[in-house]
Write a protein that holds these residues in place. Structure first.
Motif, PDB file in Angstrom:
ATOM      1  N   SER A 194      26.921  27.660  33.905  1.00 37.62           N
ATOM      2  CA  SER A 194      27.699  27.679  35.156  1.00 37.62           C
ATOM      3  C   SER A 194      29.183  27.447  34.883  1.00 37.62           C
ATOM      4  O   SER A 194      30.040  28.175  35.399  1.00 37.62           O
ATOM      5  N   LEU A 195      29.479  26.436  34.085  1.00 39.78           N
ATOM      6  CA  LEU A 195      30.878  26.135  33.782  1.00 39.78           C
ATOM      7  C   LEU A 195      31.499  27.242  32.942  1.00 39.78           C
ATOM      8  O   LEU A 195      32.664  27.601  33.136  1.00 39.78           O
TER       9      LEU A 195
ATOM     10  N   TYR B   9      32.353  30.048  35.248  1.00 38.38           N
ATOM     11  CA  TYR B   9      33.512  29.663  36.062  1.00 38.38           C
ATOM     12  C   TYR B   9      34.809  29.787  35.253  1.00 38.38           C
ATOM     13  O   TYR B   9      35.821  30.267  35.758  1.00 38.38           O
ATOM     14  N   LEU B  10      34.769  29.353  33.998  1.00 40.94           N
ATOM     15  CA  LEU B  10      35.992  29.352  33.184  1.00 40.94           C
ATOM     16  C   LEU B  10      36.398  30.731  32.687  1.00 40.94           C
ATOM     17  O   LEU B  10      37.582  30.958  32.420  1.00 40.94           O
TER      18      LEU B  10
ATOM     19  N   ALA C 237      36.155  33.500  34.410  1.00 37.21           N
ATOM     20  CA  ALA C 237      36.457  34.379  35.547  1.00 37.21           C
ATOM     21  C   ALA C 237      37.909  34.840  35.480  1.00 37.21           C
ATOM     22  O   ALA C 237      38.814  34.040  35.263  1.00 37.21           O
TER      23      ALA C 237
ATOM     24  N   SER D 210      41.631  34.751  40.718  1.00 32.87           N
ATOM     25  CA  SER D 210      41.471  33.525  41.494  1.00 32.87           C
ATOM     26  C   SER D 210      40.302  33.619  42.480  1.00 32.87           C
ATOM     27  O   SER D 210      39.808  32.597  42.938  1.00 32.87           O
TER      28      SER D 210
ATOM     29  N   GLN E 125      37.373  35.270  41.787  1.00 39.65           N
ATOM     30  CA  GLN E 125      36.137  35.527  41.064  1.00 39.65           C
ATOM     31  C   GLN E 125      35.389  34.298  40.526  1.00 39.65           C
ATOM     32  O   GLN E 125      34.219  34.416  40.189  1.00 39.65           O
ATOM     33  N   PRO E 126      35.980  33.103  40.400  1.00 40.39           N
ATOM     34  CA  PRO E 126      35.246  31.992  39.772  1.00 40.39           C
ATOM     35  C   PRO E 126      33.930  31.631  40.465  1.00 40.39           C
ATOM     36  O   PRO E 126      32.969  31.257  39.788  1.00 40.39           O
ATOM     37  N   LEU E 127      33.867  31.740  41.780  1.00 49.01           N
ATOM     38  CA  LEU E 127      32.628  31.416  42.479  1.00 49.01           C
ATOM     39  C   LEU E 127      31.513  32.368  42.078  1.00 49.01           C
ATOM     40  O   LEU E 127      30.386  31.940  41.770  1.00 49.01           O
TER      41      LEU E 127
ATOM     42  N   TYR F 253      31.284  34.276  39.346  1.00 52.88           N
ATOM     43  CA  TYR F 253      30.936  34.100  37.937  1.00 52.88           C
ATOM     44  C   TYR F 253      30.160  32.797  37.726  1.00 52.88           C
ATOM     45  O   TYR F 253      29.246  32.746  36.911  1.00 52.88           O
ATOM     46  N   GLY F 254      30.528  31.747  38.421  1.00 56.71           N
ATOM     47  CA  GLY F 254      29.803  30.482  38.331  1.00 56.71           C
ATOM     48  C   GLY F 254      28.380  30.609  38.839  1.00 56.71           C
ATOM     49  O   GLY F 254      27.439  30.070  38.247  1.00 56.71           O
TER      50      GLY F 254
END
Length: 77
Positions: free
Chosen positions: A33-34, A37-38, A40, A43, A45-47, A49-50
């Motif tokens: 998950s992390l 998130y990292l 991605a 701004s 896209q992190p959700l 990708y996580g």
């Protein structure tokens, strides 16, 4: 259930879980998950990708950690 089995298991949602398996699954899901998130790119896209990392971690955990429960069906007539 012996005293040794009770040491190795904890109760989660009214079910006994082996501590080692729980720790492995939590570590796998946290890393994926992390990691998602990292890596991605934008701004927004992190959700996404996580969430993809969390689902892939869940899939990996289900492959690595096998169930230890035995079911037996009895026909009551």
């Amino acid at each position: 259930m012996s005293a040794e089995d009770k040491k190795e298991n904890i109760e989660v949602w009214e079910d006994l879980v082996h501590i080692k398996d729980l720790t492995i699954s939590l570590a796998i899901c946290s890393v994926t998950s992390l990691g998602g998130y990292l890596i991605a790119p934008d701004s927004q896209q992190p959700l996404i990708y996580g969430l993809i990392g969390a689902v892939s971690g869940f899939i990996i955990s289900t492959i690595i950690v096998t169930p230890k429960r035995n079911f037996s069906y009895t026909d009551e007539e």
